[in-house]
Motif scaffolding. Structure first.
Motif, PDB file in Angstrom:
ATOM      1  N   TYR A  41      44.860  37.778  33.281  1.00 54.42           N
ATOM      2  CA  TYR A  41      43.648  38.601  33.213  1.00 54.42           C
ATOM      3  C   TYR A  41      43.792  39.862  34.062  1.00 54.42           C
ATOM      4  O   TYR A  41      43.447  40.966  33.618  1.00 54.42           O
ATOM      5  CB  TYR A  41      42.436  37.795  33.668  1.00 54.42           C
ATOM      6  CG  TYR A  41      41.172  38.625  33.753  1.00 54.42           C
ATOM      7  CD1 TYR A  41      40.590  39.149  32.601  1.00 54.42           C
ATOM      8  CD2 TYR A  41      40.587  38.911  34.974  1.00 54.42           C
ATOM      9  CE1 TYR A  41      39.448  39.929  32.666  1.00 54.42           C
ATOM     10  CE2 TYR A  41      39.431  39.687  35.052  1.00 54.42           C
ATOM     11  CZ  TYR A  41      38.872  40.195  33.898  1.00 54.42           C
ATOM     12  OH  TYR A  41      37.736  40.971  33.971  1.00 54.42           O
ATOM     13  N   ILE A 216      37.031  32.945  28.357  1.00 54.98           N
ATOM     14  CA  ILE A 216      37.001  34.326  27.885  1.00 54.98           C
ATOM     15  C   ILE A 216      35.539  34.741  27.767  1.00 54.98           C
ATOM     16  O   ILE A 216      34.794  34.172  26.974  1.00 54.98           O
ATOM     17  CB  ILE A 216      37.704  34.469  26.517  1.00 54.98           C
ATOM     18  CG1 ILE A 216      39.183  34.086  26.617  1.00 54.98           C
ATOM     19  CG2 ILE A 216      37.542  35.893  25.978  1.00 54.98           C
ATOM     20  CD1 ILE A 216      40.013  34.995  27.492  1.00 54.98           C
ATOM     21  N   SER A 246      39.744  43.731  28.435  1.00 58.75           N
ATOM     22  CA  SER A 246      40.658  42.947  29.276  1.00 58.75           C
ATOM     23  C   SER A 246      40.641  41.480  28.875  1.00 58.75           C
ATOM     24  O   SER A 246      41.678  40.805  28.872  1.00 58.75           O
ATOM     25  CB  SER A 246      40.273  43.085  30.748  1.00 58.75           C
ATOM     26  OG  SER A 246      40.318  44.430  31.153  1.00 58.75           O
ATOM     27  N   PHE A 247      39.459  40.974  28.532  1.00 55.18           N
ATOM     28  CA  PHE A 247      39.377  39.592  28.069  1.00 55.18           C
ATOM     29  C   PHE A 247      40.004  39.438  26.692  1.00 55.18           C
ATOM     30  O   PHE A 247      40.610  38.403  26.389  1.00 55.18           O
ATOM     31  CB  PHE A 247      37.922  39.118  28.058  1.00 55.18           C
ATOM     32  CG  PHE A 247      37.449  38.580  29.371  1.00 55.18           C
ATOM     33  CD1 PHE A 247      38.073  37.486  29.961  1.00 55.18           C
ATOM     34  CD2 PHE A 247      36.379  39.158  30.042  1.00 55.18           C
ATOM     35  CE1 PHE A 247      37.643  36.976  31.175  1.00 55.18           C
ATOM     36  CE2 PHE A 247      35.944  38.658  31.264  1.00 55.18           C
ATOM     37  CZ  PHE A 247      36.576  37.560  31.832  1.00 55.18           C
ATOM     38  N   THR A 250      43.643  39.213  27.272  1.00 55.39           N
ATOM     39  CA  THR A 250      43.972  37.924  27.873  1.00 55.39           C
ATOM     40  C   THR A 250      43.938  36.821  26.824  1.00 55.39           C
ATOM     41  O   THR A 250      44.764  35.899  26.846  1.00 55.39           O
ATOM     42  CB  THR A 250      42.988  37.597  29.008  1.00 55.39           C
ATOM     43  OG1 THR A 250      42.991  38.666  29.954  1.00 55.39           O
ATOM     44  CG2 THR A 250      43.369  36.302  29.709  1.00 55.39           C
TER      45      THR A 250
END
Length: 348
Positions: A41, A216, A246-247, A250
């Motif tokens: 992350y 998430i 960003s999630f 990830t």
């Protein structure tokens, strides 16, 4: 009693300065405080930033959203997918869009409050749901919609969905909330979409939070391309800020971690069940790592033995105290052995 803690809970938490083993919450894969996941992350934060402050319908877009949604659709088995910043918004987008189109929307018993907004008819039992669906089909109205939780903790839905099979599904739109199934049940944790599709409803959409098992912070909606495109064309979708990119990054980078942690969770689940001497004490859905009960004496005894679990009045302050033991991938074998031994001693 509510307990205030200073950090994200993991397998062990401090209550009044004393360590307790934590068997509550919804962090089924135990990722929120798992360093390899946190590392992924943080790398994505450096790449994409904390937040994307623009509409998804803007003339400038980040490709990571499309990549993440394509991955989710392929994983779940749907034609298409869209994401929102939370599971609540995802559910509301579906419900509000259908209400505006004139559909009568019926919520099955135990349907999540995220689905039951103004205009939704909430049923108290499945017999009432069946009667209202039959009545609606005699009217010259748009196709009726049935909302439900795939994992409703009463055992009425997953894994067999027997209550749904009593409905004329070829004349009904099904909307399932799979927040407690996504990432942990189904083929490789793909949730309930394929199971529901096999029931052959006239139309199917599934929404969920990605924040429980997968950690998430986002919501997702799964369905056919036509349904998803219609949702994307709404002002609701266009006016909402998207999930953090960003999630989304990830989500793509953590594929191997999701599979690895799911196998750990399944190992923990099998071990716990093998140690229980009185499994019938619990309201439990085979294959799901949650074990629910209503017994204040047992709940108090477990707390005195050093265990903290989900324990609150449900569905509101006037409801009974419902206790739920939740297994996670962060639990160690000894944690589970100790819990099983405590339960066995108190359930004699």
């Amino acid at each position: 009693m509510a307990h205030s803690i200073y950090r994200i809970p993991d397998r062990q938490i401090l209550i009044d300065g004393e360590p307790h083993l934590y068997f509550g919450g919804t962090a089924y894969l135990g990722l929120q405080a798992y360093f390899p996941f946190q590392d992924l992350y943080l790398k994505n934060v450096l790449k994409y930033g904390m937040h994307y402050g623009a509409s998804r319908k803007s003339n400038v877009s980040l490709e990571i959203y499309g990549k993440a949604e394509n991955y989710l659709a392929e994983w779940v088995g749907s034609e298409d997918c869209l994401t929102m910043s939370s599971g609540y918004l995802a559910a509301q987008l579906v419900v509000q869009t259908l209400l505006e189109k004139g559909h009568t929307i019926l919520a099955a018993p135990n349907a999540h409050k995220a689905l039951c907004s103004n205009g939704v008819i909430v049923t108290s039992c499945f017999e009432e749901l069946e009667k209202l669906v039959s009545k609606e089909l005699t009217q010259n109205n748009p196709m009726p919609v049935v909302l439900f939780d795939t994992i409703d903790f009463s055992g009425q839905q997953y894994p067999d969905f027997k209550s749904l099979t009593k409905l004329p599904l070829d004349k009904v739109i099904l909307i399932g909330d799979d927040s407690h199934g996504m990432g942990i049940v189904g083929e490789n944790g793909s949730g309930c979409y394929r199971m529901l599709k096999s029931l052959k409803p006239a139309k199917l959409m599934v929404c969920c939070s990605l924040g429980k098992a997968l950690a998430i912070q986002a919501g997702a909606i799964f369905g056919d391309k036509d349904a998803i495109q219609k949702l994307e064309s709404t002002a609701f979708y266009g006016g909402a800020s998207p999930a953090s990119p960003s999630f989304m990054g990830t989500l793509l980078d953590a594929k191997a971690l999701f599979s690895e942690r799911l196998q750990t969770l399944k190992t923990n689940y099998r071990y716990f069940k093998s140690q229980l001497k009185n499994p019938s004490f619990f309201n439990h859905m085979e294959g799901h790592p949650s074990f629910e009960f209503q017994n204040i004496q047992i709940a108090t005894s477990l707390k005195n033995d050093g265990f903290i679990f989900t324990n609150f009045n449900y569905p509101d302050d006037n409801g009974p105290i419902v206790s739920r033991i939740v297994l996670s991938a962060y639990h160690e074998k000894d944690d589970i052995r100790r819990l099983a031994n405590s339960l066995n001693s108190h359930l004699k």
